[in-house]
Design an enzyme around this catalytic site. Structure first.
Site, PDB file in Angstrom:
ATOM      1  N   ARG A  61     -35.156   6.808   2.214  1.00  9.83           N
ATOM      2  CA  ARG A  61     -34.180   5.901   1.578  1.00  9.83           C
ATOM      3  C   ARG A  61     -33.551   4.962   2.605  1.00  9.83           C
ATOM      4  O   ARG A  61     -33.128   3.856   2.298  1.00  9.83           O
ATOM      5  CB  ARG A  61     -33.092   6.704   0.840  1.00  9.83           C
ATOM      6  CG  ARG A  61     -31.969   5.844   0.297  1.00  9.83           C
ATOM      7  CD  ARG A  61     -31.155   6.464  -0.828  1.00  9.83           C
ATOM      8  NE  ARG A  61     -30.780   7.829  -0.649  1.00  9.83           N
ATOM      9  CZ  ARG A  61     -29.888   8.283   0.258  1.00  9.83           C
ATOM     10  NH1 ARG A  61     -29.299   7.443   1.096  1.00  9.83           N
ATOM     11  NH2 ARG A  61     -29.612   9.564   0.328  1.00  9.83           N
ATOM     12  N   TYR A 114     -32.927 -15.911 -14.133  1.00  7.76           N
ATOM     13  CA  TYR A 114     -33.529 -14.802 -14.868  1.00  7.76           C
ATOM     14  C   TYR A 114     -32.406 -14.116 -15.652  1.00  7.76           C
ATOM     15  O   TYR A 114     -31.405 -13.703 -15.064  1.00  7.76           O
ATOM     16  CB  TYR A 114     -34.223 -13.849 -13.884  1.00  7.76           C
ATOM     17  CG  TYR A 114     -34.771 -12.617 -14.563  1.00  7.76           C
ATOM     18  CD1 TYR A 114     -35.622 -12.728 -15.667  1.00  7.76           C
ATOM     19  CD2 TYR A 114     -34.432 -11.342 -14.126  1.00  7.76           C
ATOM     20  CE1 TYR A 114     -36.116 -11.604 -16.305  1.00  7.76           C
ATOM     21  CE2 TYR A 114     -34.931 -10.218 -14.748  1.00  7.76           C
ATOM     22  CZ  TYR A 114     -35.770 -10.349 -15.840  1.00  7.76           C
ATOM     23  OH  TYR A 114     -36.256  -9.229 -16.457  1.00  7.76           O
ATOM     24  N   ASP A 186     -32.537 -17.001  -4.854  1.00  4.22           N
ATOM     25  CA  ASP A 186     -33.650 -16.257  -5.440  1.00  4.22           C
ATOM     26  C   ASP A 186     -34.880 -17.154  -5.319  1.00  4.22           C
ATOM     27  O   ASP A 186     -34.994 -18.182  -5.981  1.00  4.22           O
ATOM     28  CB  ASP A 186     -33.339 -15.929  -6.908  1.00  4.22           C
ATOM     29  CG  ASP A 186     -34.414 -15.040  -7.535  1.00  4.22           C
ATOM     30  OD1 ASP A 186     -35.586 -15.128  -7.109  1.00  4.22           O
ATOM     31  OD2 ASP A 186     -34.093 -14.277  -8.461  1.00  4.22           O
ATOM     32  N   LYS A 211     -43.684 -10.378  -8.668  1.00  4.58           N
ATOM     33  CA  LYS A 211     -44.299 -11.643  -9.035  1.00  4.58           C
ATOM     34  C   LYS A 211     -45.327 -12.075  -7.978  1.00  4.58           C
ATOM     35  O   LYS A 211     -46.260 -11.358  -7.711  1.00  4.58           O
ATOM     36  CB  LYS A 211     -43.211 -12.686  -9.278  1.00  4.58           C
ATOM     37  CG  LYS A 211     -42.073 -12.163 -10.154  1.00  4.58           C
ATOM     38  CD  LYS A 211     -42.563 -11.837 -11.537  1.00  4.58           C
ATOM     39  CE  LYS A 211     -41.636 -11.078 -12.471  1.00  4.58           C
ATOM     40  NZ  LYS A 211     -40.369 -10.598 -12.105  1.00  4.58           N
TER      41      LYS A 211
HETATM   42  N1  LCS Z   1     -35.531 -13.005 -10.209  1.00  7.77           N
HETATM   43  C1  LCS Z   1     -36.381 -13.748 -10.935  1.00  7.77           C
HETATM   44  C2  LCS Z   1     -36.452 -15.214 -10.704  1.00  7.77           C
HETATM   45  C3  LCS Z   1     -37.178 -13.148 -11.896  1.00  7.77           C
HETATM   46  O1  LCS Z   1     -38.010 -13.914 -12.603  1.00  7.77           O
HETATM   47  C4  LCS Z   1     -37.068 -11.735 -12.122  1.00  7.77           C
HETATM   48  C5  LCS Z   1     -37.879 -11.047 -13.134  1.00  7.77           C
HETATM   49  C6  LCS Z   1     -36.162 -11.010 -11.344  1.00  7.77           C
HETATM   50  C7  LCS Z   1     -35.421 -11.673 -10.391  1.00  7.77           C
HETATM   51  C8  LCS Z   1     -36.009  -9.528 -11.490  1.00  7.77           C
HETATM   52  O2  LCS Z   1     -37.088  -8.883 -10.886  1.00  7.77           O
HETATM   53  P1  LCS Z   1     -37.677  -7.456 -11.302  1.00  7.77           P
HETATM   54  O3  LCS Z   1     -36.532  -6.493 -11.271  1.00  7.77           O
HETATM   55  O4  LCS Z   1     -38.241  -7.576 -12.666  1.00  7.77           O
HETATM   56  O5  LCS Z   1     -38.685  -7.170 -10.244  1.00  7.77           O
HETATM   57  N2  LCS Z   1     -38.460 -11.922 -14.079  1.00  7.77           N
HETATM   58  C9  LCS Z   1     -39.159 -11.622 -15.112  1.00  7.77           C
HETATM   59  C10 LCS Z   1     -39.649 -12.585 -16.007  1.00  7.77           C
HETATM   60  O6  LCS Z   1     -39.414 -13.782 -15.976  1.00  7.77           O
HETATM   61  N3  LCS Z   1     -40.409 -11.998 -16.904  1.00  7.77           N
HETATM   62  O7  LCS Z   1     -40.416 -10.628 -16.737  1.00  7.77           O
HETATM   63  C11 LCS Z   1     -39.619 -10.289 -15.576  1.00  7.77           C
END
Ligand code: LCS
Length: 396
Positions: A61, A114, A186, A211
């Site tokens: 961790r 998001y 981000d 992503k």
């Molecule tokens: N930041 C952005 C720009 C994102 O598009 C997402 C997830 C996150 C943070 C959060 O990340 P995660 O915890 O899912 O790894 N975006 C998503 C989307 O547009 N479609 O499904 C998930």
């Protein structure tokens, strides 16, 4: 940062960053150190590691050799200090907020982010006395006006999800710093191949590595890149104890994906440029938003602060929600699914899916219209994607 990679090309960096021949076995691919804990040679060594006086691992961790390679790899290309890997992109965001804000502080963010990043501030952090507000940060006057005496984080998503609106990073950094706040960016939509916010004075960069960085739609993961060791020291204690950590096997998969990041981003971007033009000239399309099109209101900003427009496109089908739903129900090669940045093309409807948790009036104010369709173009042969669009549009 791996200094010997600093001046090399992006493709070389992604292939080599964090990759070291294993000293114990000579393995070229990184070993997966799937251990929760690490033995100390003696009590003095254990105590020295806990006191931060000796290098070495303690407990996964708090750090792990496989995860450390990924933290080094992403930091190398972003141009920051060693990263802090997290179990998801949301865990990365929450860790930064939890580490940098106190009761009574305020965060101002891009209105179109998001959805859950916004919801977690407005619904959850507010319960602990942390304020937030969201404005169109592409409008720098609106951003300036939204700064409050207690603003401690300016949170920018550029390009923003799902409107593909851009924010001027250098200007946002200046506004944040003049207010004594930190600029958090981000960088998920651009990936570090196309945009490196620390070059524009950002203090912290975060990613959903689910992503582009992993890129194969098989891992959920996140990363925080502090601009320097001082910022890392502010984030690290919270990262170590909050429990938002990554698992070594997850890190190994993301590290494998990272090697082809530059190749995948460029291949998908080549396809996206062709598809954006196809959509813009299609008689059944109302509007298209893609930073590589001259019609994008911030085409010049994209050219200035990004190394390419990327592979996310938003558009609206003439006939609104119903017509858009028909298109999404009819595509065959493209997959109707949320997420983005994988080798396969994914298409979705933000108002009813990724951004459904936001109140409709906030969505509309943020430019997320009811009929907006978001497509993450993948690395397939572009003529096959166009044939899929042709087939689906014929049914609309
Ligand atoms: N930041 C952005 C720009 C994102 O598009 C997402 C997830 C996150 C943070 C959060 O990340 P995660 O915890 O899912 O790894 N975006 C998503 C989307 O547009 N479609 O499904 C998930």
């Amino acid at each position: 940062m791996t200094d010997n990679l600093k001046n090399l090309g992006r493709t070389t960096q992604t292939i080599h960053a964090g990759q070291h021949v294993d000293a114990a076995t000579g393995a070229v691919a990184p070993p997966i150190i799937q251990s929760s804990t690490f033995a100390f040679a003696d009590c003095a060594q254990g105590a020295a590691r806990f006191a931060g006086e000796a290098d070495g691992f303690i407990y996964t961790r708090m750090g792990n050799p496989t995860i450390a390679r990924l933290e080094e790899a992403v930091a190398t290309i972003e141009g920051g200090a060693q990263g802090l890997a997290t179990g998801s992109g949301m865990a990365a965001f929450c860790t930064v907020v939890f580490a940098l804000l106190n009761q009574g502080d305020h965060l101002v963010g891009t209105s179109s982010v998001y959805g859950p990043s916004r919801v977690v501030m407005e619904r959850d952090f507010s319960r602990f006395g942390v304020e937030s507000s969201f404005v169109d940060t592409s409008d720098l006057d609106a951003l300036r006006a939204a700064i409050r005496p207690n603003t401690k984080i300016v949170f920018i998503e550029t390009p923003a999800n799902p409107t593909i609106v851009l924010t001027d990073l250098a200007a946002a950094a200046e506004i944040a710093h003049n207010a004594g706040a930190v600029l958090l960016v981000d960088n998920t939509f651009a990936s570090p191949v196309l945009q490196r916010p620390i070059e524009y004075d950002a203090d912290v960069v975060m990613h959903s590595m689910t992503k582009f960085i992993n890129g194969h739609t098989d891992v959920v993961a996140g990363m925080i890149i502090p601009k320097d060791d001082e910022m890392r020291a502010r984030l690290k204690p919270v990262h170590a104890y909050l429990g938002a950590c990554m698992d070594p096997h997850q890190a190994w998969l993301a590290l494998r994906g990272f090697k082809t990041l530059a190749l995948r981003v460029r291949a998908a971007q080549d396809n996206a440029g062709i598809i954006a033009e196809y959509l813009e000239t299609h008689h059944k399309v109302e509007w298209v938003r893609y930073p590589g099109l001259k019609s994008h209101p911030q085409y010049e900003l994209a050219d200035r602060q990004m190394d390419g427009p990327g592979s996310l496109i938003s558009f609206e089908v003439k006939g609104g929600v119903e017509a858009g739903a028909k298109l999404l129900d009819t595509v065959k090669l493209m997959t109707l699914a949320v997420s983005l940045g994988g080798v396969e093309t994914l298409i979705q409807h933000p108002s009813s899916m990724t951004h459904a948790a936001m109140p409709r009036e906030d969505r509309i104010a943020a430019g997320i219209t009811d009929g907006l369709v978001r497509v993450s173009i993948g690395c397939e042969d572009v003529e096959d994607l166009i044939a899929d669009f042709d087939r689906a549009f014929a049914e609309v």
